[in-house]
Scaffold this motif. Structure first.
Motif, PDB file in Angstrom:
ATOM      1  N   GLU A   1     -14.000  43.020  -4.935  1.00  0.00           N
ATOM      2  CA  GLU A   1     -15.329  42.781  -5.517  1.00  0.00           C
ATOM      3  C   GLU A   1     -15.245  41.613  -6.493  1.00  0.00           C
ATOM      4  OE1 GLU A   1     -18.808  45.576  -7.615  1.00  0.00           O
ATOM      5  OE2 GLU A   1     -16.820  46.371  -7.143  1.00  0.00           O
TER       6      GLU A   1
ATOM      7  N   ASP B   1     -21.599  43.199  -4.341  1.00  0.00           N
ATOM      8  CA  ASP B   1     -22.417  44.027  -5.229  1.00  0.00           C
ATOM      9  C   ASP B   1     -23.705  43.259  -5.509  1.00  0.00           C
ATOM     10  OD1 ASP B   1     -23.540  44.960  -7.837  1.00  0.00           O
ATOM     11  OD2 ASP B   1     -21.829  46.320  -7.796  1.00  0.00           O
TER      12      ASP B   1
ATOM     13  N   TRP C   1     -12.293  46.296  -8.295  1.00  0.00           N
ATOM     14  CA  TRP C   1     -13.026  45.387  -9.172  1.00  0.00           C
ATOM     15  C   TRP C   1     -12.213  45.175 -10.436  1.00  0.00           C
ATOM     16  CZ3 TRP C   1     -15.195  46.360 -14.152  1.00  0.00           C
ATOM     17  CH2 TRP C   1     -15.838  45.232 -14.706  1.00  0.00           C
TER      18      TRP C   1
ATOM     19  N   SER D   1     -11.068  49.992  -3.004  1.00  0.00           N
ATOM     20  CA  SER D   1     -12.150  49.120  -3.465  1.00  0.00           C
ATOM     21  C   SER D   1     -11.831  48.683  -4.892  1.00  0.00           C
ATOM     22  CB  SER D   1     -13.482  49.877  -3.414  1.00  0.00           C
ATOM     23  OG  SER D   1     -14.546  49.042  -3.781  1.00  0.00           O
TER      24      SER D   1
END
Length: 400
Positions: free
Chosen positions: A194, A229, A154, A152
């Motif tokens: 993200e 998000d 970001w 994941s």
């Protein structure tokens, strides 16, 4: 409590539906808690330490296991590297299994090192880009060893002033580095990308919105998907529509659930706008998201509220929103939509939203061997007091 459950069952039966359908869906719901929310994480300006905060990743797992024990659906824990890096990964994985947990998505950290001041994967310095790629590849290896199936990602990458860097060159660098990372994924792994509207980049953010994340995922391959998000949008954005659009493109990977009043406040999900959370679950049910592996991960920063209790409340909010969405009379809703009955259609979903599902969720939790009232149970059983005593020595884990 029983009377409330019976009322819901009777209402469903009256329209030829069965509460068993709803219970079965709730029994298999899964929520992933974030390891970083159990440590001393906070706002961008200060971290207010709490007594009893875990001192290492193993104690974070213990706190996550308490949330799972009381709620029954928080079965996995996302890790953040290097915050959760340990010498013996097998030991960490084994401890998670002992506690009845799985290790979930692995989150690389590409925003905290001084070298990343001008970005990580988009940095104009090739050496810094190589370091960033190496870190993500290390996280892929950690995922393989811990049984995780997702990275994941970001990025804080962006610019603050016009002319600071070439926007086109940054896009090329991003594509090149992510292609290398994607090629290094294990066969069963997904790359969740993200996005964030702003902060810390206020002129141009390299992955600023769902569209920019979707474009890069489409370049990379089928196992690159977008992570939504709830706090990473402009005010008034229709997040449930984004959910529908990403699903239509085959790229809805999962969520970082939280809530906000202004921008990315990381508050308890459903604490500010519970109706939005309900609407998102409406879309998730319509697109059969859970059957397709969409991840429900929490991403919150509990700074002034008690951390474990806040996480328990979060999981309960997600469960109750899902339960309300499951109660919508889909057949009646479709009929109203096809007839153009605007207010009739709206009344159908509002009726489900206004239903008190707490008795239903309590029964489901009891069926899972969890607590009918997780918050009350947590407060009376004394776990928080015990960890305060047990964790007096040493230094609490913190992200700053």
């Amino acid at each position: 409590m029983t009377a409330g459950f019976d009322l819901i069952a009777e209402k469903l039966a009256a329209r030829g539906d069965d509460i068993t359908r709803v219970e079965e869906a709730l029994l298999v719901q899964e929520v992933e808690t974030p390891s970083w929310a159990f440590g001393n994480s906070g706002t961008r300006f200060a971290v207010f330490a709490q007594p009893g905060a875990p001192r290492d990743p193993f104690e974070k797992l213990e706190d996550a296991a308490e949330v799972q024990r009381l709620t029954g659906i928080a079965r996995s824990v996302a890790l953040h590297i290097p915050w959760d890096k340990v010498e013996n990964l097998n030991e960490l994985r084994d401890r998670a299994e002992e506690l009845g947990l799985r290790l979930g998505a692995i989150n690389p950290n590409l925003f905290q090192e001084p070298e990343y001041k001008l970005g990580s994967l988009c940095n104009p310095d090739e050496g810094i880009r190589r370091r960033a790629v190496a870190h993500v590849r290390e996280c892929i290896e950690i995922a393989a060893r811990t049984g995780s199936d997702a990275i994941s990602l970001w990025l804080a990458d962006g610019t603050n002033y016009p002319g600071q860097d070439s926007l086109r060159a940054r896009r090329v660098r991003l594509s090149e580095t992510l292609r290398e990372i994607y090629a290094a994924l294990g066969d069963e792994m997904e790359l969740l990308i993200e996005y964030k509207l702003y902060e810390p980049a206020f002129y141009a953010t390299d992955l600023a919105d769902w569209g920019s994340a979707l474009l890069i995922c489409q370049e990379l391959g089928e196992r690159a998907k977008v992570l939504v998000d709830l706090g990473h949008h402009a005010q008034g954005v229709n997040i449930e529509q984004i959910v529908s659009l990403l699903h239509g493109a085959g790229r809805l990977g999962g969520f970082h659930f939280n809530d906000r009043k202004y921008g990315d406040d990381d508050l308890i999900v459903g604490s500010i706008d519970p109706y939005q959370l309900f609407r998102i679950f409406l879309e998730l049910i319509d697109i059969a998201a859970f059957e397709n592996g969409v991840r429900l991960t929490i991403d919150q920063s509990h700074n002034v509220e008690a951390k474990i209790e806040a996480m328990i409340q979060t999981v309960m909010n997600l469960q109750e929103s899902y339960a309300k969405a499951l109660l919508v009379d889909r057949a009646a809703l479709e009929r109203a939509q096809l007839k153009g009955d605007i207010l009739g259609a709206n009344r159908i979903i509002v009726d489900a939203y206004n239903t008190d599902v707490r008795p239903l969720c309590a029964k489901v939790r009891q069926g899972l061997g969890a607590a009918a009232d997780p918050i009350a149970t947590f407060r009376t059983e004394g776990y928080a007091d015990r960890v305060v005593q047990a964790r007096q020595d040493g230094t609490a884990a913190a992200w700053l």
